[in-house]
Design an enzyme around this catalytic site. Sequence first.
Site, PDB file in Angstrom:
ATOM      1  N   ASP A 262      -7.420  18.514 -15.730  1.00  0.00           N
ATOM      2  CA  ASP A 262      -7.365  17.243 -15.926  1.00  0.00           C
ATOM      3  C   ASP A 262      -6.696  17.228 -17.539  1.00  0.00           C
ATOM      4  O   ASP A 262      -7.630  17.653 -18.411  1.00  0.00           O
ATOM      5  CB  ASP A 262      -8.930  16.837 -15.687  1.00  0.00           C
ATOM      6  CG  ASP A 262      -9.449  15.381 -15.817  1.00  0.00           C
ATOM      7  OD1 ASP A 262      -8.648  14.998 -16.544  1.00  0.00           O
ATOM      8  OD2 ASP A 262      -9.716  15.643 -15.920  1.00  0.00           O
TER       9      ASP A 262
ATOM     10  N   LYS B 244      -8.537   5.829 -19.569  1.00  0.00           N
ATOM     11  CA  LYS B 244      -9.291   6.143 -21.099  1.00  0.00           C
ATOM     12  C   LYS B 244      -7.703   5.856 -22.109  1.00  0.00           C
ATOM     13  O   LYS B 244      -6.738   4.868 -22.181  1.00  0.00           O
ATOM     14  CB  LYS B 244      -9.433   7.623 -20.918  1.00  0.00           C
ATOM     15  CG  LYS B 244     -10.122   7.669 -19.886  1.00  0.00           C
ATOM     16  CD  LYS B 244     -11.807   7.365 -19.505  1.00  0.00           C
ATOM     17  CE  LYS B 244     -12.015   7.624 -18.551  1.00  0.00           C
ATOM     18  NZ  LYS B 244     -12.736   8.539 -17.790  1.00  0.00           N
TER      19      LYS B 244
ATOM     20  N   ARG C 281       0.695  -1.417   0.191  1.00  0.00           N
ATOM     21  CA  ARG C 281       0.060  -0.398   0.066  1.00  0.00           C
ATOM     22  C   ARG C 281       0.846   0.679   0.092  1.00  0.00           C
ATOM     23  O   ARG C 281       0.298   2.382  -0.370  1.00  0.00           O
ATOM     24  CB  ARG C 281      -1.168   0.083   1.083  1.00  0.00           C
ATOM     25  CG  ARG C 281      -1.568   1.334   1.459  1.00  0.00           C
ATOM     26  CD  ARG C 281      -3.066   0.870   1.751  1.00  0.00           C
ATOM     27  NE  ARG C 281      -3.103   0.244   3.736  1.00  0.00           N
ATOM     28  CZ  ARG C 281      -2.020   0.772   4.287  1.00  0.00           C
ATOM     29  NH1 ARG C 281      -1.818   2.157   4.576  1.00  0.00           N
ATOM     30  NH2 ARG C 281      -2.251  -0.243   5.606  1.00  0.00           N
TER      31      ARG C 281
ATOM     32  N   TYR D  21     -15.383  16.648 -16.077  1.00  0.00           N
ATOM     33  CA  TYR D  21     -16.130  15.356 -15.817  1.00  0.00           C
ATOM     34  C   TYR D  21     -17.452  15.389 -14.762  1.00  0.00           C
ATOM     35  O   TYR D  21     -17.320  15.555 -13.789  1.00  0.00           O
ATOM     36  CB  TYR D  21     -15.040  14.225 -15.924  1.00  0.00           C
ATOM     37  CG  TYR D  21     -15.306  12.894 -15.211  1.00  0.00           C
ATOM     38  CD1 TYR D  21     -15.803  12.510 -16.992  1.00  0.00           C
ATOM     39  CD2 TYR D  21     -15.037  12.453 -13.960  1.00  0.00           C
ATOM     40  CE1 TYR D  21     -16.756  11.466 -15.947  1.00  0.00           C
ATOM     41  CE2 TYR D  21     -15.903  11.101 -14.390  1.00  0.00           C
ATOM     42  CZ  TYR D  21     -16.096  10.267 -14.980  1.00  0.00           C
ATOM     43  OH  TYR D  21     -16.610   8.405 -14.717  1.00  0.00           O
TER      44      TYR D  21
HETATM   45  C1  LIG Z   1     -13.130   9.400 -16.722  1.00  0.00           C
HETATM   46  C2  LIG Z   1     -12.792  10.228 -16.427  1.00  0.00           C
HETATM   47  C3  LIG Z   1     -12.527  10.547 -14.900  1.00  0.00           C
HETATM   48  C4  LIG Z   1     -12.402  10.154 -14.040  1.00  0.00           C
HETATM   49  O1  LIG Z   1     -11.461   8.704 -13.838  1.00  0.00           O
HETATM   50  P1  LIG Z   1     -11.342   6.895 -13.828  1.00  0.00           P
HETATM   51  O2  LIG Z   1     -10.485   6.654 -13.770  1.00  0.00           O
HETATM   52  O3  LIG Z   1     -12.787   6.734 -14.352  1.00  0.00           O
HETATM   53  O4  LIG Z   1     -12.172   7.482 -12.330  1.00  0.00           O
HETATM   54  C5  LIG Z   1     -11.938  11.787 -14.377  1.00  0.00           C
HETATM   55  N1  LIG Z   1     -11.176  12.701 -15.632  1.00  0.00           N
HETATM   56  C6  LIG Z   1     -12.133  12.520 -16.792  1.00  0.00           C
HETATM   57  C7  LIG Z   1     -11.898  13.392 -18.158  1.00  0.00           C
HETATM   58  C8  LIG Z   1     -12.400  11.690 -17.564  1.00  0.00           C
HETATM   59  O5  LIG Z   1     -12.657  11.232 -18.550  1.00  0.00           O
END
Ligand SMILES: *Cc1c(COP(=O)(O)O)cnc(C)c1O
Length: 430
Positions: free
Chosen positions: A199, A224, A72, A134
Site C-alpha cells: 500500500d 488521498k 463496467r 490502514y
Molecule cells: C484511505 C486509505 C485506504 C482506503 O482507501 P479508500 O479510497 O478510502 O477506500 C487504504 N489504505 C490507506 C493507507 C489509506 O489511507
Amino acid sequence: MTSELLNGGSMNPDSVAVRGGREDLQALGVHALPLDLSTTYPLPDIEHGGDSYESMALGGHPLSEGGAVYARLWNPTVARFESGLAQLEKAEAAVAFASGMAAMTAAILASKDTMKSTVDPATRPHVVAVRPLYGGTDHLLASGLLGVDATFCAEHEVAAALREETVLIVLETPGNPTLDLVDISSVVTQAGGVPVLVDNTFATPVLQNPISLGAAMSLHSATKYIGGHGDAVGGVIACSEETAEALRRVRAITGAILHPLGAYLLHRGLTTLPIRVRAQQESALRIAEWLQSHPSVEKVHYPGSDGDPRGLLQHQMRGTGAMVSISLSGGFEAAKRLTSGVSMFTHAVSLGGVDSLIQHPAALTHRPVAPEARPLPNLVRLSIGLENVEDLINDLAQALAPVASSRDEMAVDPVIADPIRMDVAEAAVR
Ligand SMILES: *Cc1c(COP(=O)(O)O)cnc(C)c1O
C-alpha cells in the site's frame, strides 16, 4: 530523483506526471483530457462486439474493431489515468477502482485463484499481513469476509507466517498511522515468490516505487495524494500486465470500476503530484521539528524519526512525505483538546490533500482494528497541506498551549471493533 529515467525512457518523473497517459490526445485533436461518460458503446456487429466483450471479460483490452461495449468493462478516460499512473510507478500496467478498498478487495480476490494446485482445494487461501495497516484493510482481512484467512505479524515474522496456501502478502510503508517503515526488499525476499502487495498511499509514486523493489502490486487510495484536492474517491493498483488482467477480470465481475469523472479528476491530480508532495513534505519536516521540542508532545512520528537505522530513506524512499503523527503527553484529553482547538487544520479523516487535516486514529480510521493492535488514545495524526507553514505552526501552538497533567485512559471501545462475525465469513463462497 532529478536524474532518474522512467521505463527506460528519457522523461523525468515530473514530466511523466504532466504528460503520462495523454499520448493519444494530439491524434484526437484535443488538448485537455476528454471525459467520456458513456455507459454503453455502439456495436459494429454482433460478432465483433461479442469478440471484444470476450476479450475484456478475460481481463484484456477492447478490440479496436469491436469497441468498448459497456462502461463496467472499459472506459477510455479511466484507461488514460491508469496509463499515467503506471508510468509514474514504473509498472507495465495499472487498474483503477471505485475506491482504495475496492482495489484492495480485488487484489485479495484475484490472489485466491493463484493458490498452488498441490493444496487441498477445500483449504481457505491465506494472506500474511504486516501491521500496522490502514484500519479498513485490517478490518477487511480480519473479518474473513472474502473467504481468506489472515495472519497478522511484524516485518521480521513474514517468513515464519507463510503457509503452503499463502497467496498474498500485504504491507504498508510508511504505515498508517505510526509512519513506521517496512523494508520492502526484505519482505520480498522472505516471500519466496508469494506476491507482495505494498500500500503506497502515504509515500506516493513520487517518493517510492515498490514495483522496482520486487513488489507485485503497488496500491493507492487515490482519494488521498493522487487526487490531492479532496473531491474524488478512487483506488488504483500498479502491476504487471499479467496481474492487471486478473484484476480487470475481478473488476468486471464485481463492478468496481472507477467512475470516469473520478478518473478525470485523479488524472488531473497527477500533474501537480510531485510539486504538491515536495512542498507539503517541506512543511511537514518543519512542523515535525517544531513539535519535537514542544512540552505537550511525548513523541513525534514520521518516516525516519527513529534515526532510520536500516537506511530505508536512502534505499527505498526519496523523502519523508507529508504525514506526521504525535503522541501527546496529556493522553486522550489532550487529543480531544488539540483536535477541537485547531482552526487551520480541519478535524476530519482522510489525508493527502492541499488542505491540512487532523484526526484521531483510535476513534476513527483505526476503530475497527483489534484492541491489541489499535493505535493508542494519545495519538493524533496530521496531514500537512499547502497552507503557509508559519500559520500552521502558530495554530498548533495555540491549540497545544494548555498542557494537561493527567493521562486518563480513555475510551475508545467501539462496537465495530469486533469485525464482521466469522461465522458469516465462513459461509462466504470461495
Ligand atoms: C484511505 C486509505 C485506504 C482506503 O482507501 P479508500 O479510497 O478510502 O477506500 C487504504 N489504505 C490507506 C493507507 C489509506 O489511507
